[in-house]
Design an enzyme around this catalytic site. Structure first.
Site, mmCIF file in Angstrom:
data_model
loop_
_atom_site.group_PDB
_atom_site.id
_atom_site.type_symbol
_atom_site.label_atom_id
_atom_site.label_comp_id
_atom_site.label_asym_id
_atom_site.label_seq_id
_atom_site.Cartn_x
_atom_site.Cartn_y
_atom_site.Cartn_z
ATOM 1 C CG HIS A 73 -1.784 -1.186 1.376
ATOM 2 N ND1 HIS A 73 -2.894 -1.431 0.593
ATOM 3 C CD2 HIS A 73 -1.707 -2.225 2.247
ATOM 4 C CE1 HIS A 73 -3.465 -2.568 0.973
ATOM 5 N NE2 HIS A 73 -2.772 -3.063 1.963
HETATM 6 O O1 RIB Z 1 -5.270 -0.195 4.504
HETATM 7 C C1 RIB Z 1 -3.871 -0.174 4.336
HETATM 8 C C2 RIB Z 1 -3.251 0.889 5.180
HETATM 9 O O2 RIB Z 1 -3.496 0.616 6.553
HETATM 10 C C3 RIB Z 1 -1.718 0.949 5.057
HETATM 11 O O3 RIB Z 1 -1.289 2.259 5.282
HETATM 12 C C4 RIB Z 1 -1.258 0.060 6.169
HETATM 13 O O4 RIB Z 1 0.061 0.400 6.633
HETATM 14 C C5 RIB Z 1 -2.270 0.392 7.227
HETATM 15 O O5 RIB Z 1 -1.854 1.602 7.863
#
Ligand code: RIB
Ligand code: CA
Length: 315
Positions: free
Chosen positions: A244
């Site tokens: 992500h």
């Molecule tokens: O949904 C994914 C996000 O939530 C990313 O930033 C992961 O590190 C968590 O913080």
């Protein structure tokens, strides 16, 4: 010659946050990281603070100022994600406890002070976790909003649904009130939602390319990714998990990797069924003004080529 972009990274490490931090630290010709601010999210603040400093030291940046911010969301009870990231938030690798200390100044005050000091329109906020620190800074100092060049966030999801509830992505879900304040701030926003990050899987071939770099940072990153991806591999039945947070930094380095649309994005803050949902008017069926560039497509191979090439510059 591209201008060196001044950024503040607000983060809740998390293995994927660690990858984003390392990508930024590996790109000093393009990015000047003015500071790292940490927030409670994947794990409590004490761990996100520890973890940010571990990543700074692993990346050879023990000089990087790290500031502690919010210990909990503005209104909602704290939600964390140890089931994904492990108890510490950086499970998967044996790394020493950090030696560098946090700054005495609070993260929110650092954000406000920096935006007031730097010329207007020169600082980019890069958010990788819940938006509590940013919302608190905007509430404390509304004058900073027009001074922000751009806010690039990992958060939200629409066509892809949610990952912590059927409707909501984790970063928005943890603090929907904070997200609502940010989305209404007037700051130019770029969103990297699950619709993009779910196209970026840490496949075995890609992880092997990182391992082949043969450096200590790469070795640790491989161990972190192999821990981090197991949850999503089981959930989605995929080869690898979605990576992500580095999308935020990759956008600053190679925006052409991504494409999306300027849309209105509103945050559900009340319904218990859909709280934290990013309601995206992708088809412009309302007259609500566009307040974010909602990214939907990414060149996945180009993203990993960039990530791996830059990782190779560390250590
Ligand atoms: O949904 C994914 C996000 O939530 C990313 O930033 C992961 O590190 C968590 O913080
Ligand atoms: Ca994160």
């Amino acid at each position: 010659m591209t201008d060196i972009r001044k950024i503040i990274i607000d983060t809740d490490p998390g293995q994927d946050d660690a990858a984003a931090l390392m990508l930024a630290f590996a790109s000093p010709a393009e990015l000047e990281v003015l500071g790292v601010t940490v927030v409670a999210g994947n794990v409590p603040l004490s761990y996100t603070s520890r973890n940010a400093r571990i990543v700074c030291e692993l990346s050879g940046r023990s000089d990087m100022p790290v500031y502690e911010g919010a210990v909990k969301p503005l209104e909602r009870p704290q939600v964390t994600a140890e089931h994904v990231h492990g108890k510490t938030g950086l499970d998967g690798a044996e790394v020493p406890e950090p030696v560098m200390r946090v700054q005495a100044q609070n993260a929110v005050d650092f954000i406000v002070e920096t935006l007031r000091r730097e010329p207007a329109g020169t600082v980019t906020l890069c958010t990788l976790g819940p938006l509590t620190n940013i919302a608190m800074a905007l509430m404390q100092a509304p004058d900073i909003a027009p001074r922000v060049r751009e806010l690039v966030m990992m958060g939200g999801g629409f066509f892809e649904g949610g990952n912590i509830t059927p409707a909501a992505e984790f970063n928005i879900y943890v603090d929907p009130q904070a997200a609502d304040i940010v989305m209404k701030s007037g700051i130019p926003i770029v969103m990297m939602p699950l619709d993009v990050t779910h196209q970026l899987l840490t496949t075995k071939a890609r992880v092997q390319r990182i391992a082949a770099l043969g450096t200590r940072p790469a070795e640790v990153m491989v161990q972190w990714l192999q821990f981090f991806e197991r949850f999503d591999e089981e959930k989605y039945g995929s080869d690898g998990g979605p990576l992500h947070d580095p999308t935020v930094i990759a956008y600053l380095l190679k925006p052409e990797l991504f494409s999306g649309r300027d849309c209105n994005v509103e945050i559900e803050t009340r319904s218990e069924l859909t709280v934290g949902m990013t309601v995206v008017d992708w088809w412009r069926v309302t007259d609500r003004p566009a307040n974010a560039r909602f990214m939907r497509h990414v060149d996945a191979d180009g993203f990993f080529d960039l990530l791996i090439e830059r990782f190779g510059r560390l250590g």
